[in-house]
Motif scaffolding. Structure first.
Motif, PDB file in Angstrom:
ATOM      1  N   UNK A   1     141.461  26.551  44.853  1.00 20.91           N
ATOM      2  CA  UNK A   1     142.346  27.664  45.231  1.00 20.91           C
ATOM      3  C   UNK A   1     141.588  28.834  45.858  1.00 20.91           C
ATOM      4  N   UNK A   2     140.280  28.710  46.031  1.00 22.97           N
ATOM      5  CA  UNK A   2     139.480  29.844  46.491  1.00 22.97           C
ATOM      6  C   UNK A   2     139.841  30.331  47.895  1.00 22.97           C
ATOM      7  N   UNK A   3     140.367  29.458  48.755  1.00 24.04           N
ATOM      8  CA  UNK A   3     140.687  29.886  50.117  1.00 24.04           C
ATOM      9  C   UNK A   3     142.123  30.384  50.273  1.00 24.04           C
ATOM     10  N   UNK A   4     142.891  30.420  49.188  1.00 23.26           N
ATOM     11  CA  UNK A   4     144.249  30.965  49.270  1.00 23.26           C
ATOM     12  C   UNK A   4     144.163  32.449  49.630  1.00 23.26           C
ATOM     13  N   UNK A   5     144.979  32.925  50.598  1.00 22.80           N
ATOM     14  CA  UNK A   5     144.945  34.341  50.995  1.00 22.80           C
ATOM     15  C   UNK A   5     145.287  35.281  49.840  1.00 22.80           C
ATOM     16  N   UNK A   6     144.762  36.482  49.916  1.00 17.09           N
ATOM     17  CA  UNK A   6     144.978  37.467  48.858  1.00 17.09           C
ATOM     18  C   UNK A   6     146.453  37.805  48.688  1.00 17.09           C
ATOM     19  N   UNK A   7     147.205  37.846  49.795  1.00 14.72           N
ATOM     20  CA  UNK A   7     148.630  38.216  49.698  1.00 14.72           C
ATOM     21  C   UNK A   7     149.433  37.177  48.926  1.00 14.72           C
ATOM     22  N   UNK A   8     148.857  35.989  48.728  1.00 14.42           N
ATOM     23  CA  UNK A   8     149.508  34.957  47.919  1.00 14.42           C
ATOM     24  C   UNK A   8     148.752  34.714  46.614  1.00 14.42           C
TER      25      UNK A   8
END
Length: 382
Positions: free
Chosen positions: A53-60
Motif C-alpha cells: 500500500x506504500x504507493x497509494x496517494x495521500x488523498x486516499x
C-alpha cells in the motif's frame, strides 16, 4: 521496530525492515524455481508488512512513496528474489498510475479501500497476436456496449500474478470504434478463466499465465480510461531495472563471498588475493556503481522536477532501463566467471540469477525503442 513499513518514517528504516523479510525470499527462491510455483508466501509477507500500500496517494490515505524510495525498496526485494520483486512491482506501479491517469474518483475510492485491505491489482495488456502493447498493436480483446453494461471478450498473455489478483486492468478495442480503452474487472466476475501456461526458464515464480475473458460483464464506470493519443510518461516502470539491479547485487555478493572463502591447495590464501580475481571484483563494483548512480539519479530527478516538465524526462527514464538492465547482465556474467564451473551447479544461485536477469531484455521499453527515442532527442536538441 514496527512490523508495518507504513508506520516507519525513513527510507533507511524501511530498507532495514525489508532486508530481513527479503532474507526469507532468498531461502525460498531455489525451491520456487525448481518447482516453477508462484511466490505465494512472499507476496503474503509483503501484504502483511504493509508494503503493497506504500504507493497509494495521500488523498486516499496512503504514503505516496516517492519514485526514488520505491526503486530502492524494489531493489531490496529483488536481492532476495527477482520474481517476487517483478511481480509486486507491477502492482505498485498500477496503484499509482490509476490516480495519475485520473480515473473516476468514485472508482478510485472503492479500489483504494480494497487495496488498503490487501487487494492486488495488475494490468492485463499483452496478447499472443499483438505482443508487447508498447509496440502499438491494437488489442484483439473486444469490449461491446450491451444495454447498460460492457461485455469483454479476449485472451491476455503474460499476466503476472494472475492467480492472486483481485483486479485486472484489461485493455480492449471498442466494438464499432477506433477507440481502445482500459476496463477494470474484478476477479469474482463470471467468465474469467486462468490457464497456467507460464513455462519460462526465467522468473518462474511470477505466475505470468494466460487469462481468458469470456462474456465478462462490467459496469459503465468500469470503463476507466481511453487509451491512445499522447502517451503519458510512466516513471513507475523503473521498478523493472530496479529488479534486475537487485538480482545483479545478489550475484555480486555471492561471487565476492565465494572469492573470499575459496582456498584451493594450489595457492596460498584465497582466490580473492589473485590479481585476476581482484580485477574482476573491482570491475563488478564499478559496474554496480555506474548502474546505481544512473538509476538513483534519474528517479531523484523525477521526484524533484515540476509536473509540467516531467514529460521531458522520458529519454532519461528509458535510458536508465536500458543501461541498468544490460549492466546487470554483465555483472551476473562476471560473477560467474569469478566462481567458475561451480556457478553452473544447480545448487548455485548464480545459475538462477543468470536466467532471471536475461528476462530484463524483454521487459518494456525494449532497447531498440529506447535507442530510437534517444536519436530523436539528440536530433531535436541540435
Amino acid at each position: 521496530m514496527s512490523k508495518n513499513l507504513a508506520d516507519l518514517n525513513s527510507l533507511e528504516e524501511r530498507i532495514s525492515a525489508l532486508e530481513k523479510i527479503a532474507e526469507n525470499f532468498k531461502k525460498r527462491a531455489a525451491e520456487i524455481d525448481e518447482k516453477g510455483e508462484f511466490v505465494y508466501e512472499n507476496i503474503a509477507d509483503l501484504k502483511n508488512c504493509g508494503y503493497t500500500v506504500l504507493t497509494i496517494p495521500k488523498v486516499f490515505g496512503g504514503k505516496e512513496t516517492s519514485l526514488y524510495d520505491y526503486i530502492r525498496l524494489q531493489e531490496v526485494i529483488a536481492q532476495g528474489d527477482g520474481a517476487t520483486a517483478l511481480s509486486i512491482g507491477w502492482h505498485m506501479g498500477v496503484v499509482r498510475n490509476m490516480y495519475e491517469n485520473k480515473w473516476n474518483p468514485k472508482v478510485l475510492a472503492a479500489v483504494y479501500e480494497d487495496l488498503h485491505a490487501g487487494a492486488l491489482i495488475n494490468a492485463a495488456a499483452t496478447e499472443p497476436q499483438t505482443g508487447s502493447p508498447t509496440r502499438g498493436g491494437k488489442p484483439q480483446t473486444k469490449a461491446e456496449k450491451i444495454g447498460d453494461k460492457w461485455v469483454i471478450n479476449g485472451h491476455k498473455s503474460f499476466t503476472t500474478m494472475s492467480v492472486v489478483l483481485d483486479y485486472f486492468v484489461v485493455s480492449a478495442s471498442i466494438k464499432d470504434s477506433e477507440e481502445i480503452g482500459n476496463f477494470l474487472i474484478r476477479k469474482e466476475k463470471k467468465g474469467i478463466r486462468i490457464e497456467e501456461t507460464w513455462d519460462s526458464i526465467a522468473l518462474k515464480g511470477t505466475g505470468s499465465h494466460d487469462v481468458y475473458f469470456e462474456n465478462v460483464e462490467v459496469e459503465q464506470e468500469d470503463y476507466v480510461e481511453t487509451l491512445g493519443g499522447a502517451k503519458r510518461v510512466n516513471p513507475w516502470l523503473l521498478h523493472i531495472p530496479a529488479c534486475y539491479l537487485g538480482i545483479a547485487g545478489a550475484a555480486q555478493k555471492e561471487a565476492v563471498l565465494f572469492a573470499k572463502n575459496y582456498a584451493p591447495n594450489s595457492i596460498t590464501g584465497t582466490i580473492s588475493e589473485l590479481p585476476s580475481v581482484r580485477t574482476k571484483i573491482g570491475e563488478l563494483e564499478l559496474k554496480m556503481l555506474q548502474a546505481k548512480y544512473f538509476l538513483y539519479s534519474v528517479s531523484k530527478k523525477w521526484d524533484e522536477t515540476k509536473e509540467e516538465e516531467r514529460e521531458l524526462l522520458l529519454p532519461q527514464l528509458s535510458a536508465a532501463k536500458l543501461v541498468v538492465t544490460n549492466t546487470a547482465i554483465e555483472v551476473v556474467d562476471l560473477a560467474m566467471r569469478i566462481v567458475g564451473a561451480r556457478s553452473l551447479s544447480a545448487k548455485s544461485p548464480l545459475q538462477r540469477y543468470y536466467r532471471d536477469v536475461r528476462a530484463g531484455l524483454h521487459n518494456p521499453p525494449m532497447d531498440d525503442m529506447t535507442i530510437g527515442q534517444l536519436a530523436n532527442f539528440s536530433l531535436n536538441k541540435y
